[in-house]
Design a protein around this motif. Structure first.
Motif, mmCIF file in Angstrom:
data_model
loop_
_atom_site.group_PDB
_atom_site.id
_atom_site.type_symbol
_atom_site.label_atom_id
_atom_site.label_comp_id
_atom_site.label_asym_id
_atom_site.label_seq_id
_atom_site.Cartn_x
_atom_site.Cartn_y
_atom_site.Cartn_z
ATOM 1 N N HIS A 209 81.579 -40.603 52.437
ATOM 2 C CA HIS A 209 81.448 -40.499 50.976
ATOM 3 C C HIS A 209 81.453 -39.037 50.526
ATOM 4 C CE1 HIS A 209 80.717 -44.744 50.119
ATOM 5 N NE2 HIS A 209 79.976 -44.780 51.223
ATOM 6 N N PRO A 210 82.551 -38.354 50.656
ATOM 7 C CA PRO A 210 82.594 -36.951 50.196
ATOM 8 C C PRO A 210 82.318 -36.818 48.706
ATOM 9 C CG PRO A 210 84.808 -37.766 50.677
ATOM 10 C CD PRO A 210 83.854 -38.791 51.192
ATOM 11 N N GLU A 211 82.543 -37.913 47.937
ATOM 12 C CA GLU A 211 82.311 -37.847 46.489
ATOM 13 C C GLU A 211 80.843 -37.677 46.137
ATOM 14 O OE1 GLU A 211 82.087 -42.283 47.535
ATOM 15 O OE2 GLU A 211 83.228 -40.508 48.179
ATOM 16 N N TYR A 212 79.942 -37.841 47.093
ATOM 17 C CA TYR A 212 78.523 -37.624 46.842
ATOM 18 C C TYR A 212 78.179 -36.138 46.742
ATOM 19 C CZ TYR A 212 77.588 -42.530 48.165
ATOM 20 O OH TYR A 212 77.543 -43.898 48.239
ATOM 21 N N TYR A 213 79.115 -35.304 47.144
ATOM 22 C CA TYR A 213 78.809 -33.879 47.294
ATOM 23 C C TYR A 213 79.583 -33.032 46.291
ATOM 24 C CZ TYR A 213 76.451 -35.465 51.457
ATOM 25 O OH TYR A 213 75.600 -36.117 52.301
ATOM 26 N N ALA A 214 79.323 -31.738 46.327
ATOM 27 C CA ALA A 214 79.805 -30.812 45.303
ATOM 28 C C ALA A 214 81.320 -30.628 45.352
ATOM 29 C CB ALA A 214 79.117 -29.462 45.466
ATOM 30 N N MET A 215 81.925 -30.659 44.203
ATOM 31 C CA MET A 215 83.333 -30.295 44.078
ATOM 32 C C MET A 215 83.408 -28.780 43.921
ATOM 33 S SD MET A 215 86.541 -31.224 43.850
ATOM 34 C CE MET A 215 86.673 -32.929 43.296
ATOM 35 N N ARG A 216 84.079 -28.142 44.871
ATOM 36 C CA ARG A 216 84.275 -26.696 44.825
ATOM 37 C C ARG A 216 85.778 -26.440 44.891
ATOM 38 N NH1 ARG A 216 80.323 -24.069 42.777
ATOM 39 N NH2 ARG A 216 81.226 -22.191 43.715
ATOM 40 N N PRO A 222 79.771 -30.270 51.388
ATOM 41 C CA PRO A 222 78.360 -30.695 51.421
ATOM 42 C C PRO A 222 77.381 -29.552 51.185
ATOM 43 C CG PRO A 222 79.178 -30.499 53.654
ATOM 44 C CD PRO A 222 80.347 -30.198 52.752
ATOM 45 N N THR A 223 77.689 -28.695 50.235
ATOM 46 C CA THR A 223 76.799 -27.576 49.916
ATOM 47 C C THR A 223 75.665 -28.014 48.996
ATOM 48 O OG1 THR A 223 78.354 -27.002 48.160
ATOM 49 C CG2 THR A 223 78.544 -25.793 50.239
ATOM 50 N N GLN A 224 75.993 -28.841 47.986
ATOM 51 C CA GLN A 224 75.026 -29.418 47.056
ATOM 52 C C GLN A 224 75.444 -30.863 46.780
ATOM 53 O OE1 GLN A 224 72.357 -27.825 46.265
ATOM 54 N NE2 GLN A 224 72.812 -25.634 46.316
ATOM 55 N N LEU A 225 74.656 -31.564 45.972
ATOM 56 C CA LEU A 225 74.984 -32.935 45.610
ATOM 57 C C LEU A 225 75.719 -32.970 44.274
ATOM 58 C CD1 LEU A 225 71.633 -34.743 46.494
ATOM 59 C CD2 LEU A 225 73.673 -34.453 47.926
ATOM 60 N N CYS A 226 76.469 -34.022 44.076
ATOM 61 C CA CYS A 226 77.092 -34.274 42.774
ATOM 62 C C CYS A 226 76.059 -35.015 41.930
ATOM 63 C CB CYS A 226 78.360 -35.111 42.924
ATOM 64 S SG CYS A 226 79.141 -35.506 41.337
ATOM 65 N N LEU A 227 75.494 -34.343 40.961
ATOM 66 C CA LEU A 227 74.334 -34.859 40.244
ATOM 67 C C LEU A 227 74.675 -35.836 39.131
ATOM 68 C CD1 LEU A 227 72.140 -31.611 40.112
ATOM 69 C CD2 LEU A 227 72.050 -33.508 41.749
ATOM 70 N N VAL A 252 52.968 -34.582 45.036
ATOM 71 C CA VAL A 252 54.114 -33.783 44.575
ATOM 72 C C VAL A 252 55.221 -33.860 45.620
ATOM 73 C CG1 VAL A 252 54.893 -31.542 43.723
ATOM 74 C CG2 VAL A 252 52.483 -32.176 43.493
ATOM 75 N N ILE A 253 56.450 -33.957 45.164
ATOM 76 C CA ILE A 253 57.610 -33.857 46.048
ATOM 77 C C ILE A 253 58.656 -32.998 45.362
ATOM 78 C CG2 ILE A 253 58.813 -35.899 45.164
ATOM 79 C CD1 ILE A 253 59.625 -36.518 48.079
ATOM 80 N N SER A 254 59.387 -32.251 46.156
ATOM 81 C CA SER A 254 60.452 -31.408 45.609
ATOM 82 C C SER A 254 61.770 -32.163 45.629
ATOM 83 C CB SER A 254 60.577 -30.119 46.432
ATOM 84 O OG SER A 254 61.633 -29.317 45.946
ATOM 85 N N VAL A 255 62.407 -32.235 44.484
ATOM 86 C CA VAL A 255 63.777 -32.725 44.378
ATOM 87 C C VAL A 255 64.579 -31.526 43.882
ATOM 88 C CG1 VAL A 255 65.330 -34.361 43.262
ATOM 89 C CG2 VAL A 255 63.017 -35.070 43.887
ATOM 90 N N SER A 256 65.146 -30.793 44.832
ATOM 91 C CA SER A 256 65.692 -29.484 44.468
ATOM 92 C C SER A 256 66.910 -29.133 45.307
ATOM 93 C CB SER A 256 64.618 -28.398 44.625
ATOM 94 O OG SER A 256 64.091 -28.388 45.933
ATOM 95 N N GLN A 257 67.706 -28.264 44.732
ATOM 96 C CA GLN A 257 68.946 -27.809 45.335
ATOM 97 C C GLN A 257 68.718 -27.168 46.689
ATOM 98 O OE1 GLN A 257 68.338 -25.694 42.015
ATOM 99 N NE2 GLN A 257 68.979 -23.674 42.706
ATOM 100 N N TYR A 263 77.180 -25.147 43.686
ATOM 101 C CA TYR A 263 76.874 -26.387 42.979
ATOM 102 C C TYR A 263 78.156 -27.094 42.525
ATOM 103 C CZ TYR A 263 77.520 -23.316 38.911
ATOM 104 O OH TYR A 263 78.021 -22.421 37.989
ATOM 105 N N CYS A 264 77.977 -28.353 42.172
ATOM 106 C CA CYS A 264 79.132 -29.185 41.854
ATOM 107 C C CYS A 264 79.794 -28.755 40.543
ATOM 108 C CB CYS A 264 78.713 -30.646 41.758
ATOM 109 S SG CYS A 264 80.115 -31.776 41.537
ATOM 110 N N GLN A 265 81.116 -28.695 40.574
ATOM 111 C CA GLN A 265 81.898 -28.333 39.387
ATOM 112 C C GLN A 265 82.920 -29.414 39.055
ATOM 113 O OE1 GLN A 265 83.310 -24.462 40.767
ATOM 114 N NE2 GLN A 265 81.728 -23.419 39.579
ATOM 115 N N CYS A 266 82.587 -30.644 39.420
ATOM 116 C CA CYS A 266 83.481 -31.742 39.052
ATOM 117 C C CYS A 266 83.510 -31.884 37.527
ATOM 118 C CB CYS A 266 83.049 -33.051 39.711
ATOM 119 S SG CYS A 266 81.581 -33.811 38.978
ATOM 120 N N GLU A 267 84.403 -32.686 37.018
ATOM 121 C CA GLU A 267 84.576 -32.785 35.573
ATOM 122 C C GLU A 267 83.299 -33.212 34.866
ATOM 123 O OE1 GLU A 267 87.355 -35.218 32.324
ATOM 124 O OE2 GLU A 267 87.830 -35.271 34.472
#
Length: 743
Positions: A209-216, A222-227, A252-257, A263-267
């Motif tokens: 599932h590469p679509e789960y990750y950042a478009m560069r 797989p540098t960041q997630l597609c949010l 507390v839990i961290s949900v962080s980059q 980071y993702c630059q998809c449309e």
């Protein structure tokens, strides 16, 4: 030290209150008519606090006061009430100390506040000082007599953390300085920061599932997630739920980059970030959705690097914004030298009351290097406090760094009360901890900060290197003067081995800077080798002695790490010895002209002559390394005449988290005319890059060959491309090389 017997101002925050008129004589001529009282229902922390008070009163006066429950008070005795025995209504973090009718009340709005109040009483009224674990100043008095008091204080910073093993490994010392025992209290222990890769490891999801990750560019990495991907939100939410089930006590839990800016630059992501005016837009939209699923928990996320600028959207009430100041110049206060951060802090403050500051106080590439930022600690903490930050994490090095105990102490004090005077704290600590050597340590602190101030354009960076300052606050004359101050400091406490050991540890930063200046052959006095009257070159004996002292002091104080990349003191010593061996080798290339056929970038002034200047690179890429970004290194050395050679060597640096990799291979070629080159040999990298590669290392590519005549030597080092799994995937990597040795 005499106890304070002057009338004490009655303070609630900054407001004066009226005081009672009756003094308190807790101990007189070795006797007491006081007992310590706690509630029948007192918590374990409150009971422990009574024991702390009892312990130090006995250390001061040799008199042990009884501890009793409220229902077992002794008639006719005066009382020291610890805890909410008088049923006051106090704020959660408020401490209050007051006297009434000869009795003393030490109280707080919570168990921890009661504990803080006891230590505040001991320090403020009985002059107890705790400088470091095992280093305290507890006065000795046969009589303890105090004037009436009515003191109240509510700390504005309510969660105070100094990232120092002095506190993490010594909880009593942490209690004395009123800071946390750990870096991330109440967090899920395995999900504290940079968690995207934990929730969705690329090994599990990327290939299918590469679509789960950042478009560069035009590729998913797989540098960041597609949010904006709804499946990603579901998977992360499920992961968060799983972590909370595993650690039900965590709130507390961290949900962080992850720790990169890819980071993702998809449309879809780009559209949201554009509308929000910041890449934090997609982040907060995403984190808000997670937070809604866990309304009774806190979801922490980073305002860091690309997400530091606040968006338009407001975080949910249970979202904790962790704002990080990593980019800032530390030579002056943040408000002065890092205005963008100060503006971002103000902007986030308008969006949320739930802000945690992640600040930085040392040099992470060189823990033990001089880092003259002490004067910025107070104004920076004041800035955070004034912008309503209740939770501050000062990321010290955890492991020992320059003036480690002093930094830990002053930072903790300022987190408790940012309005304390820095110079008073400096004097208090240096005189108390270094004793007679204190004035010399203070002179060093003053001198190095003044020297930095004379260079207002110097960028004091968290990821810098001592070599950057050799024409500034670490120039040869200043290095010599700092060394003299520490020589004088050692002499002042020569008869006190415990204090002498503290001074030796304090001087390690200047010894380290001196070693690095010598590695660079900065001057005749700061060099790896010396030349006698007959022209014979040998290793500088001052350097070997200094290296021995540095290594021995580190060993005696359990100092094992040089930087955050895991480069150890032992490795530093071994590499330095290798540098000494290299320096004394005969080198036909020393001082000879070098031409680079490919273009170096940024470092070492892009001057290929650094490869033959006799100065040797250290563990940081700032330190005498010639760098090539995204291209191979290809250079030619002119030995000036045809002559036989039998060995060639060149060193390369690896710092994987900064995208600096060893070359995949190095080829040496020889020529007599600089036109026709004959291969002399190719060496493959014996340790190809992988996820477990050593983060920080130096490797020599040594070639032995049958003697043959050459004048020109060509060196080709092939760049190792950044792999897809690296946090900088999609970015060019670096090759860093230093001294070429030819014999």
């Amino acid at each position: 030290m005499k106890l304070k017997t002057l009338i004490v101002l009655c303070i609630t925050g900054l407001t004066l209150l009226s005081c009672g008129t009756e003094s308190l004589t807790l101990v007189k001529n070795g006797e007491t008519d006081y007992e310590i009282v706690h509630l029948d229902s007192a918590s374990e922390i409150e009971k422990k606090s009574t024991q702390v008070l009892q312990k130090y009163l006995k250390q001061i006066s040799d008199v042990q006061l009884d501890i009793v429950a409220e229902s077992s008070q002794t008639a006719g005795k005066h009382k020291i009430y610890v805890g909410s025995t008088n049923q006051e209504s106090l704020a959660l973090h408020q401490v209050k100390i007051h006297s009434e009718n000869g009795d003393l009340f030490i109280n707080g709005g919570s168990d921890t506040a009661v504990q803080n109040a006891v230590y505040e009483f001991l320090e403020k009224y009985l002059d107890c000082k705790w400088y470091a674990p095992g280093a305290a100043n507890i006065p000795k008095e046969r009589n303890i007599s105090l004037q009436p008091m009515d003191y109240s204080y509510t700390p504005e910073i309510t969660t105070r953390t100094v990232h120092s093993r002095l506190f993490y490994e010594n909880h009593e010392f942490a209690d004395q300085q009123k800071v946390t025992y750990e870096a991330f209290p109440t967090y899920v222990p395995t999900a504290r920061v940079h968690t995207f890769h934990r929730f969705m490891p690329e090994e599990t999801f990327y290939q299918s599932h590469p679509e789960y990750y950042a478009m560069r560019g035009n590729k998913r990495l797989p540098t960041q997630l597609c949010l904006t991907n709804k499946d990603v939100l579901k998977i992360v939410t499920d992961s968060v739920a799983s972590y909370f089930r595993r650690y039900p006590e965590a709130s507390v839990i961290s949900v962080s980059q992850d720790d990169n800016q890819q980071y993702c630059q998809c449309e879809n992501c780009h559209r949201v970030d554009t509308e929000e005016g910041s890449p934090a837009g997609t982040m907060i939209h995403f984190v808000n959705e997670v937070a809604k699923v866990f309304p009774d928990k806190t979801i922490s996320t980073l305002a860091y690097q690309h997400t530091r600028k606040p968006p338009k959207i407001r975080p949910e009430e249970n979202v904790l914004i962790t704002l990080c100041s990593i980019e800032c110049d530390r030579s002056a206060p943040i408000a002065q030298n890092c205005e963008d951060f100060a503006q971002d802090l103000e902007g986030w403050g308008k969006l949320s009351d739930n802000i945690r500051i992640w600040d930085y106080t040392t040099q992470f590439t060189n823990f033990l290097a001089p880092f003259p930022n002490l004067y910025t600690l107070k104004p920076n903490i004041e800035l955070f406090r004034d912008n309503n930050a209740k939770w501050i994490f000062e990321q010290h090095s955890n492991n020992p760094s320059e003036l480690f105990e002093l930094r830990s102490y002053i930072t903790a004090k300022l987190l408790w009360n940012p309005d304390l005077d820095f110079n008073d704290l400096l004097i208090e600590f240096t005189d108390g901890y270094y004793k007679e050597a204190g004035p010399f340590v203070r002179k060093y602190v003053t001198a190095i900060h003044e020297a930095l101030a004379e260079n207002p354009d110097f960028f004091l960076f968290l990821y810098g290197d001592p070599s950057e300052a050799f024409d500034s606050f670490l120039n040869p004359d200043l290095l010599a003067s700092y060394t003299t101050l520490f020589d004088d400091a050692e002499q002042a406490v020569a008869s006190k081995p415990d204090v002498l050991a503290r001074v030796k540890m304090a001087r390690m930063s200047i010894d380290y800077a001196t070693l690095e200046a010598s590695r660079k052959n900065l001057t005749k006095n700061y060099s790896l080798t010396v030349t006698d009257s007959g022209g014979t070159e040998s290793i500088n004996p001052k350097v070997t002695l200094l290296l021995d002292n540095f290594s021995n002091t580190a060993k005696a104080n359990n100092i094992t790490l040089m930087n955050e990349m895991g480069f150890t003191v032992n490795e530093y010593g071994a590499n330095y010895l290798s540098a000494l061996e290299t320096a004394k080798k005969p080198n036909k290339a020393k001082g000879k002209k070098v031409v680079s056929l490919t273009q170096p970038k940024k470092y070492a002034n892009e001057d290929p002559m650094v490869l033959t200047d006799g100065a040797l690179g250290g563990s940081s890429f700032y330190a005498n390394w010639l760098g090539y970004e995204g291209n191979d290194m290809e250079v030619v050395i002119d030995l000036e005449k045809v002559q036989p050679i039998s060995s060639i060597s060149i060193a390369f640096l690896q710092v994987t988290n900064h995208v600096v990799f060893f070359p995949s291979e190095v080829t040496y070629l020889g020529s007599v005319d600089n036109t026709n080159f004959t291969p002399l040999g190719t060496l493959k990298n014996p340790h190809p890059l992988n996820k477990k590669s050593k983060v920080n290392d130096i490797q020599y590519f040594d070639l032995e060959l049958e003697p043959q005549p050459v004048r020109y030597i060509k060196v080709k080092a092939l760049n190792t491309p950044t792999p897809y799994w690296h946090h900088a995937a999609g970015l060019p990597s670096w090759v860093f090389a230093d001294e070429i040795i030819v014999d």
